[in-house]
Design a protein around this motif. Structure first.
Motif, PDB file in Angstrom:
ATOM      1  N   ALA A  66      -8.620 -10.048   1.821  1.00 54.98           N
ATOM      2  CA  ALA A  66      -9.009  -8.689   2.194  1.00 54.98           C
ATOM      3  C   ALA A  66      -8.754  -7.699   1.062  1.00 54.98           C
ATOM      4  O   ALA A  66      -9.593  -6.838   0.770  1.00 54.98           O
ATOM      5  CB  ALA A  66      -8.254  -8.265   3.450  1.00 54.98           C
ATOM      6  N   ILE A  67      -7.593  -7.791   0.413  1.00 52.26           N
ATOM      7  CA  ILE A  67      -7.267  -6.859  -0.671  1.00 52.26           C
ATOM      8  C   ILE A  67      -8.164  -7.106  -1.880  1.00 52.26           C
ATOM      9  O   ILE A  67      -8.668  -6.160  -2.510  1.00 52.26           O
ATOM     10  CB  ILE A  67      -5.784  -6.977  -1.067  1.00 52.26           C
ATOM     11  CG1 ILE A  67      -4.888  -6.706   0.143  1.00 52.26           C
ATOM     12  CG2 ILE A  67      -5.457  -6.020  -2.207  1.00 52.26           C
ATOM     13  CD1 ILE A  67      -5.094  -5.349   0.783  1.00 52.26           C
ATOM     14  N   GLU A  68      -8.404  -8.348  -2.199  1.00 54.05           N
ATOM     15  CA  GLU A  68      -9.262  -8.690  -3.346  1.00 54.05           C
ATOM     16  C   GLU A  68     -10.646  -8.069  -3.189  1.00 54.05           C
ATOM     17  O   GLU A  68     -11.247  -7.593  -4.164  1.00 54.05           O
ATOM     18  CB  GLU A  68      -9.371 -10.214  -3.464  1.00 54.05           C
ATOM     19  CG  GLU A  68     -10.225 -10.710  -4.607  1.00 54.05           C
ATOM     20  CD  GLU A  68      -9.580 -10.567  -5.980  1.00 54.05           C
ATOM     21  OE1 GLU A  68     -10.324 -10.656  -6.980  1.00 54.05           O
ATOM     22  OE2 GLU A  68      -8.353 -10.359  -6.049  1.00 54.05           O
ATOM     23  N   ALA A  69     -11.153  -8.040  -1.975  1.00 59.66           N
ATOM     24  CA  ALA A  69     -12.507  -7.539  -1.720  1.00 59.66           C
ATOM     25  C   ALA A  69     -12.641  -6.039  -1.965  1.00 59.66           C
ATOM     26  O   ALA A  69     -13.746  -5.544  -2.207  1.00 59.66           O
ATOM     27  CB  ALA A  69     -12.919  -7.871  -0.290  1.00 59.66           C
ATOM     28  N   GLU A  70     -11.543  -5.304  -1.921  1.00 58.54           N
ATOM     29  CA  GLU A  70     -11.624  -3.851  -2.076  1.00 58.54           C
ATOM     30  C   GLU A  70     -11.214  -3.359  -3.467  1.00 58.54           C
ATOM     31  O   GLU A  70     -11.302  -2.164  -3.748  1.00 58.54           O
ATOM     32  CB  GLU A  70     -10.772  -3.166  -1.012  1.00 58.54           C
ATOM     33  CG  GLU A  70      -9.277  -3.351  -1.168  1.00 58.54           C
ATOM     34  CD  GLU A  70      -8.478  -2.668  -0.071  1.00 58.54           C
ATOM     35  OE1 GLU A  70      -7.690  -1.766  -0.400  1.00 58.54           O
ATOM     36  OE2 GLU A  70      -8.657  -3.032   1.106  1.00 58.54           O
ATOM     37  N   LEU A  71     -10.789  -4.261  -4.328  1.00 57.25           N
ATOM     38  CA  LEU A  71     -10.340  -3.842  -5.658  1.00 57.25           C
ATOM     39  C   LEU A  71     -11.527  -3.533  -6.573  1.00 57.25           C
ATOM     40  O   LEU A  71     -12.581  -4.157  -6.463  1.00 57.25           O
ATOM     41  CB  LEU A  71      -9.471  -4.936  -6.286  1.00 57.25           C
ATOM     42  CG  LEU A  71      -8.111  -5.159  -5.634  1.00 57.25           C
ATOM     43  CD1 LEU A  71      -7.414  -6.358  -6.256  1.00 57.25           C
ATOM     44  CD2 LEU A  71      -7.230  -3.907  -5.760  1.00 57.25           C
ATOM     45  N   PRO A  72     -11.335  -2.586  -7.510  1.00 61.74           N
ATOM     46  CA  PRO A  72     -12.410  -2.275  -8.465  1.00 61.74           C
ATOM     47  C   PRO A  72     -12.737  -3.481  -9.348  1.00 61.74           C
ATOM     48  O   PRO A  72     -11.939  -4.413  -9.487  1.00 61.74           O
ATOM     49  CB  PRO A  72     -11.809  -1.137  -9.303  1.00 61.74           C
ATOM     50  CG  PRO A  72     -10.716  -0.562  -8.462  1.00 61.74           C
ATOM     51  CD  PRO A  72     -10.173  -1.709  -7.671  1.00 61.74           C
ATOM     52  N   SER A 108      -2.313   1.621  -5.085  1.00 63.24           N
ATOM     53  CA  SER A 108      -3.105   2.681  -5.722  1.00 63.24           C
ATOM     54  C   SER A 108      -2.530   3.071  -7.074  1.00 63.24           C
ATOM     55  O   SER A 108      -3.274   3.374  -8.017  1.00 63.24           O
ATOM     56  CB  SER A 108      -3.191   3.903  -4.802  1.00 63.24           C
ATOM     57  OG  SER A 108      -1.914   4.454  -4.548  1.00 63.24           O
ATOM     58  N   ARG A 145       0.826  -1.207   0.000  1.00 63.35           N
ATOM     59  CA  ARG A 145       0.000   0.000   0.000  1.00 63.35           C
ATOM     60  C   ARG A 145       0.868   1.268   0.000  1.00 63.35           C
ATOM     61  O   ARG A 145       0.551   2.240  -0.697  1.00 63.35           O
ATOM     62  CB  ARG A 145      -0.906   0.023   1.231  1.00 63.35           C
ATOM     63  CG  ARG A 145      -2.026  -1.003   1.217  1.00 63.35           C
ATOM     64  CD  ARG A 145      -2.890  -0.814   2.444  1.00 63.35           C
ATOM     65  NE  ARG A 145      -3.925  -1.810   2.557  1.00 63.35           N
ATOM     66  CZ  ARG A 145      -5.118  -1.738   1.964  1.00 63.35           C
ATOM     67  NH1 ARG A 145      -5.411  -0.704   1.209  1.00 63.35           N
ATOM     68  NH2 ARG A 145      -6.017  -2.692   2.131  1.00 63.35           N
ATOM     69  N   HIS A 180      -7.785  -7.766 -10.084  1.00 62.14           N
ATOM     70  CA  HIS A 180      -7.631  -8.837  -9.109  1.00 62.14           C
ATOM     71  C   HIS A 180      -6.174  -8.968  -8.688  1.00 62.14           C
ATOM     72  O   HIS A 180      -5.267  -8.523  -9.395  1.00 62.14           O
ATOM     73  CB  HIS A 180      -8.080 -10.181  -9.706  1.00 62.14           C
ATOM     74  CG  HIS A 180      -9.466 -10.171 -10.247  1.00 62.14           C
ATOM     75  ND1 HIS A 180     -10.579 -10.334  -9.464  1.00 62.14           N
ATOM     76  CD2 HIS A 180      -9.924  -9.983 -11.526  1.00 62.14           C
ATOM     77  CE1 HIS A 180     -11.668 -10.274 -10.217  1.00 62.14           C
ATOM     78  NE2 HIS A 180     -11.295 -10.053 -11.469  1.00 62.14           N
TER      79      HIS A 180
END
Length: 257
Positions: free
Chosen positions: A237-243, A209, A199, A247
């Motif tokens: 957790a990261i996968e769930a917040e990606l546009p 980002s 991050r 992926h």
């Protein structure tokens, strides 16, 4: 129309791999197999040709894990140890085929290969050392068997690194900047793979980002992030917040494109 190529992520981790030695963070102790990341490498397969991009320290195990029985060539992105250290193990393919292994790299990476594996390039070779055939590449597209390869130069701080476009699939690792002229070579790709280390901002890698912004700028249909460190967070957790359409890659993921 040419048959789609198959791309398999042999490794999706950064130079230390995940888990990292001696670390007991939530990522390194995760039981999710997607959080187990060998050093970054890619397997590219057509109906007749098999290529590996980079031979890091995990190369031998990656070949065994992916059941690779045939390898026609190796492409190198750059000369850092986590991308070249396992090259010696191509000698197994030499043994079974009786042929040299074609290596495709720019001049800077070739210098490192000759220095690090001097015994394989010596005039008088010890029996059983790797049989390696150097091929110099630059900005011009070329073919390996029936697989088209378009080099894309990106920047790893001040080091020029090669990404590669194979038809509709573009693979970029170890980068934090891409010149506009090189971005033109990526446009029209259906799938983009790019590094997303963590991050926090990093001196020589895209962070999460920045990788998302690049993907959205280039308007690809789908993107996968690789060269991931334990600092990024757990895969789930990261996968769930990606546009949508973006992926995290994971070791063993196979894509047809």
């Amino acid at each position: 129309m040419a048959a789609p190529l198959k791309f398999t992520f042999l490794g999706t981790g950064t130079s230390s791999g995940v888990p990292m030695i001696a670390c007991d963070c939530a990522v390194c102790t995760s039981t999710d197999p997607r959080d187990k990341r060998l050093r970054s490498a890619l397997l590219v397969e057509s109906e007749t040709t098999t290529i590996v991009v980079d031979t890091g320290p995990d190369f031998r195990y990656q070949m065994l894990r992916a059941h690779v029985r045939k390898l026609d060539a190796v492409l190198f992105t750059h000369p850092h140890k986590d991308h070249i250290a396992g090259l010696d193990d191509v000698r197994a393919f030499n043994f079974f085929t009786g042929n040299g292994m074609p290596l495709y790299a720019n001049s800077m990476t070739q210098e490192a290969l000759i220095r690090e594996f001097a015994y394989a390039f010596a005039d008088k070779k010890y029996p059983g050392v790797p049989n390696l055939e150097l091929n110099t590449i630059d900005a011009e597209p070329f073919l390996i068997g029936d697989i088209p390869v378009q080099p894309i130069q990106v920047w790893h701080l001040k080091m020029p690194v090669l990404g590669f476009r194979f038809g509709n699939f573009t693979y970029i690792t170890d980068a934090n900047r891409i010149d506009e002229a090189e971005k033109q070579k990526i446009w029209g790709s259906k799938t983009l793979v790019v590094n997303a280390l963590r991050r926090e901002k990093h001196i020589s890698h895209f962070n999460l980002s920045e990788a998302v912004a690049l993907t959205e700028e280039l308007r690809v249909e789908q993107a996968y992030f690789t060269h991931i460190s334990h600092q990024l967070g757990r895969h789930e957790a990261i996968e769930a917040e990606l546009p949508q359409g973006i992926h995290l890659a994971w070791d063993g993921l196979a894509i047809h494109c």
